[in-house]
Design a protein around this motif. Sequence first.
Motif, PDB file in Angstrom:
ATOM      1  N   ALA A  59     -41.657  34.430  14.388  1.00 44.47           N
ATOM      2  CA  ALA A  59     -41.423  33.562  13.228  1.00 44.47           C
ATOM      3  C   ALA A  59     -42.737  33.272  12.508  1.00 44.47           C
ATOM      4  O   ALA A  59     -42.792  33.284  11.274  1.00 44.47           O
ATOM      5  CB  ALA A  59     -40.741  32.266  13.666  1.00 44.47           C
ATOM      6  N   SER A  60     -43.800  33.033  13.266  1.00 46.94           N
ATOM      7  CA  SER A  60     -45.117  32.767  12.666  1.00 46.94           C
ATOM      8  C   SER A  60     -45.606  33.968  11.876  1.00 46.94           C
ATOM      9  O   SER A  60     -46.130  33.828  10.760  1.00 46.94           O
ATOM     10  CB  SER A  60     -46.140  32.436  13.757  1.00 46.94           C
ATOM     11  OG  SER A  60     -45.774  31.271  14.427  1.00 46.94           O
ATOM     12  N   GLU A  61     -45.433  35.142  12.458  1.00 46.60           N
ATOM     13  CA  GLU A  61     -45.839  36.370  11.771  1.00 46.60           C
ATOM     14  C   GLU A  61     -45.046  36.553  10.480  1.00 46.60           C
ATOM     15  O   GLU A  61     -45.599  36.899   9.433  1.00 46.60           O
ATOM     16  CB  GLU A  61     -45.625  37.564  12.697  1.00 46.60           C
ATOM     17  CG  GLU A  61     -46.117  38.874  12.134  1.00 46.60           C
ATOM     18  CD  GLU A  61     -45.940  40.023  13.116  1.00 46.60           C
ATOM     19  OE1 GLU A  61     -45.772  41.156  12.629  1.00 46.60           O
ATOM     20  OE2 GLU A  61     -45.960  39.799  14.336  1.00 46.60           O
ATOM     21  N   TYR A  62     -43.758  36.302  10.532  1.00 42.76           N
ATOM     22  CA  TYR A  62     -42.895  36.413   9.361  1.00 42.76           C
ATOM     23  C   TYR A  62     -43.346  35.437   8.273  1.00 42.76           C
ATOM     24  O   TYR A  62     -43.470  35.807   7.103  1.00 42.76           O
ATOM     25  CB  TYR A  62     -41.449  36.134   9.781  1.00 42.76           C
ATOM     26  CG  TYR A  62     -40.446  36.374   8.689  1.00 42.76           C
ATOM     27  CD1 TYR A  62     -39.924  37.645   8.466  1.00 42.76           C
ATOM     28  CD2 TYR A  62     -39.993  35.333   7.887  1.00 42.76           C
ATOM     29  CE1 TYR A  62     -38.993  37.866   7.470  1.00 42.76           C
ATOM     30  CE2 TYR A  62     -39.059  35.549   6.888  1.00 42.76           C
ATOM     31  CZ  TYR A  62     -38.566  36.817   6.685  1.00 42.76           C
ATOM     32  OH  TYR A  62     -37.648  37.034   5.695  1.00 42.76           O
ATOM     33  N   PHE A  67     -44.497  34.593   3.286  1.00 46.95           N
ATOM     34  CA  PHE A  67     -44.787  33.407   2.485  1.00 46.95           C
ATOM     35  C   PHE A  67     -46.275  33.051   2.411  1.00 46.95           C
ATOM     36  O   PHE A  67     -46.645  32.112   1.716  1.00 46.95           O
ATOM     37  CB  PHE A  67     -44.020  32.196   3.030  1.00 46.95           C
ATOM     38  CG  PHE A  67     -42.531  32.345   2.936  1.00 46.95           C
ATOM     39  CD1 PHE A  67     -41.879  32.205   1.723  1.00 46.95           C
ATOM     40  CD2 PHE A  67     -41.779  32.622   4.065  1.00 46.95           C
ATOM     41  CE1 PHE A  67     -40.511  32.337   1.627  1.00 46.95           C
ATOM     42  CE2 PHE A  67     -40.407  32.757   3.983  1.00 46.95           C
ATOM     43  CZ  PHE A  67     -39.770  32.617   2.771  1.00 46.95           C
ATOM     44  N   GLY A  68     -47.114  33.735   3.179  1.00 40.35           N
ATOM     45  CA  GLY A  68     -48.527  33.406   3.182  1.00 40.35           C
ATOM     46  C   GLY A  68     -48.837  32.110   3.898  1.00 40.35           C
ATOM     47  O   GLY A  68     -49.866  31.485   3.653  1.00 40.35           O
ATOM     48  N   LEU A  69     -47.937  31.676   4.784  1.00 39.69           N
ATOM     49  CA  LEU A  69     -48.120  30.430   5.520  1.00 39.69           C
ATOM     50  C   LEU A  69     -48.746  30.725   6.871  1.00 39.69           C
ATOM     51  O   LEU A  69     -48.409  31.708   7.514  1.00 39.69           O
ATOM     52  CB  LEU A  69     -46.772  29.734   5.737  1.00 39.69           C
ATOM     53  CG  LEU A  69     -46.035  29.314   4.480  1.00 39.69           C
ATOM     54  CD1 LEU A  69     -44.656  28.790   4.827  1.00 39.69           C
ATOM     55  CD2 LEU A  69     -46.829  28.266   3.730  1.00 39.69           C
ATOM     56  N   GLU A  92     -49.877  25.594   6.845  1.00 41.56           N
ATOM     57  CA  GLU A  92     -50.714  25.452   5.660  1.00 41.56           C
ATOM     58  C   GLU A  92     -50.470  26.617   4.710  1.00 41.56           C
ATOM     59  O   GLU A  92     -50.175  27.718   5.132  1.00 41.56           O
ATOM     60  CB  GLU A  92     -52.184  25.427   6.059  1.00 41.56           C
ATOM     61  CG  GLU A  92     -52.541  24.256   6.946  1.00 41.56           C
ATOM     62  CD  GLU A  92     -53.982  24.275   7.373  1.00 41.56           C
ATOM     63  OE1 GLU A  92     -54.737  25.173   6.964  1.00 41.56           O
ATOM     64  OE2 GLU A  92     -54.362  23.369   8.132  1.00 41.56           O
ATOM     65  N   ALA A  93     -50.613  26.335   3.414  1.00 41.89           N
ATOM     66  CA  ALA A  93     -50.432  27.382   2.405  1.00 41.89           C
ATOM     67  C   ALA A  93     -51.305  27.094   1.199  1.00 41.89           C
ATOM     68  O   ALA A  93     -51.756  25.976   0.997  1.00 41.89           O
ATOM     69  CB  ALA A  93     -48.975  27.458   1.975  1.00 41.89           C
ATOM     70  N   LYS A  98     -46.989  27.292  -2.344  1.00 42.29           N
ATOM     71  CA  LYS A  98     -46.222  26.045  -2.397  1.00 42.29           C
ATOM     72  C   LYS A  98     -45.234  26.067  -3.562  1.00 42.29           C
ATOM     73  O   LYS A  98     -44.097  25.636  -3.423  1.00 42.29           O
ATOM     74  CB  LYS A  98     -47.161  24.853  -2.523  1.00 42.29           C
ATOM     75  CG  LYS A  98     -47.953  24.579  -1.269  1.00 42.29           C
ATOM     76  CD  LYS A  98     -48.888  23.408  -1.471  1.00 42.29           C
ATOM     77  CE  LYS A  98     -49.759  23.213  -0.247  1.00 42.29           C
ATOM     78  NZ  LYS A  98     -50.722  22.150  -0.397  1.00 42.29           N
ATOM     79  N   GLU A  99     -45.665  26.606  -4.699  1.00 38.77           N
ATOM     80  CA  GLU A  99     -44.774  26.702  -5.855  1.00 38.77           C
ATOM     81  C   GLU A  99     -43.605  27.626  -5.545  1.00 38.77           C
ATOM     82  O   GLU A  99     -42.461  27.332  -5.888  1.00 38.77           O
ATOM     83  CB  GLU A  99     -45.535  27.222  -7.070  1.00 38.77           C
ATOM     84  CG  GLU A  99     -46.587  26.275  -7.580  1.00 38.77           C
ATOM     85  CD  GLU A  99     -47.477  26.909  -8.632  1.00 38.77           C
ATOM     86  OE1 GLU A  99     -47.164  28.009  -9.108  1.00 38.77           O
ATOM     87  OE2 GLU A  99     -48.503  26.286  -8.977  1.00 38.77           O
ATOM     88  N   THR A 100     -43.864  28.750  -4.873  1.00 38.53           N
ATOM     89  CA  THR A 100     -42.817  29.699  -4.517  1.00 38.53           C
ATOM     90  C   THR A 100     -41.823  29.057  -3.556  1.00 38.53           C
ATOM     91  O   THR A 100     -40.621  29.210  -3.710  1.00 38.53           O
ATOM     92  CB  THR A 100     -43.435  30.970  -3.866  1.00 38.53           C
ATOM     93  OG1 THR A 100     -44.365  31.517  -4.783  1.00 38.53           O
ATOM     94  CG2 THR A 100     -42.372  31.987  -3.516  1.00 38.53           C
TER      95      THR A 100
END
Length: 108
Positions: A59-62, A67-69, A92-93, A98-100
């Motif tokens: 999930a973290s990798e995804y 999403f770049g998170l 964090e992002a 965040k807008e996406t």
Amino acid sequence: RDQEDAKSLLQDALWVKKKELVWFLLSKYLAKEPITKAEVLNSVLKDYQDYFLVVLGQASEYLQLIFGLEMKELSLSPPYTTQHTGPVLSIEAKDKIKETLTACQILG
């Protein structure tokens, strides 16, 4: 053959749990709430606690790829600023992401 079927069923179940965990983590991120291992185990991975690290890793990798998170473990020292004990995760992002995510929440 039965062993292959069991392995395939487990992989399918873990894929579903990864998807559920991604949505759970995104909702916590958008609500700006911390995430604890206990919370993940109790709400998403009840019957799959032995696979916590596998599912969380996927999930973290995804989250990072799509999403770049980035998930980070926060170290809390006394006095604790939250009601949680044990490791707390943070997501964090960048502002563009965040807008996406806000758009995804509105559309989703």
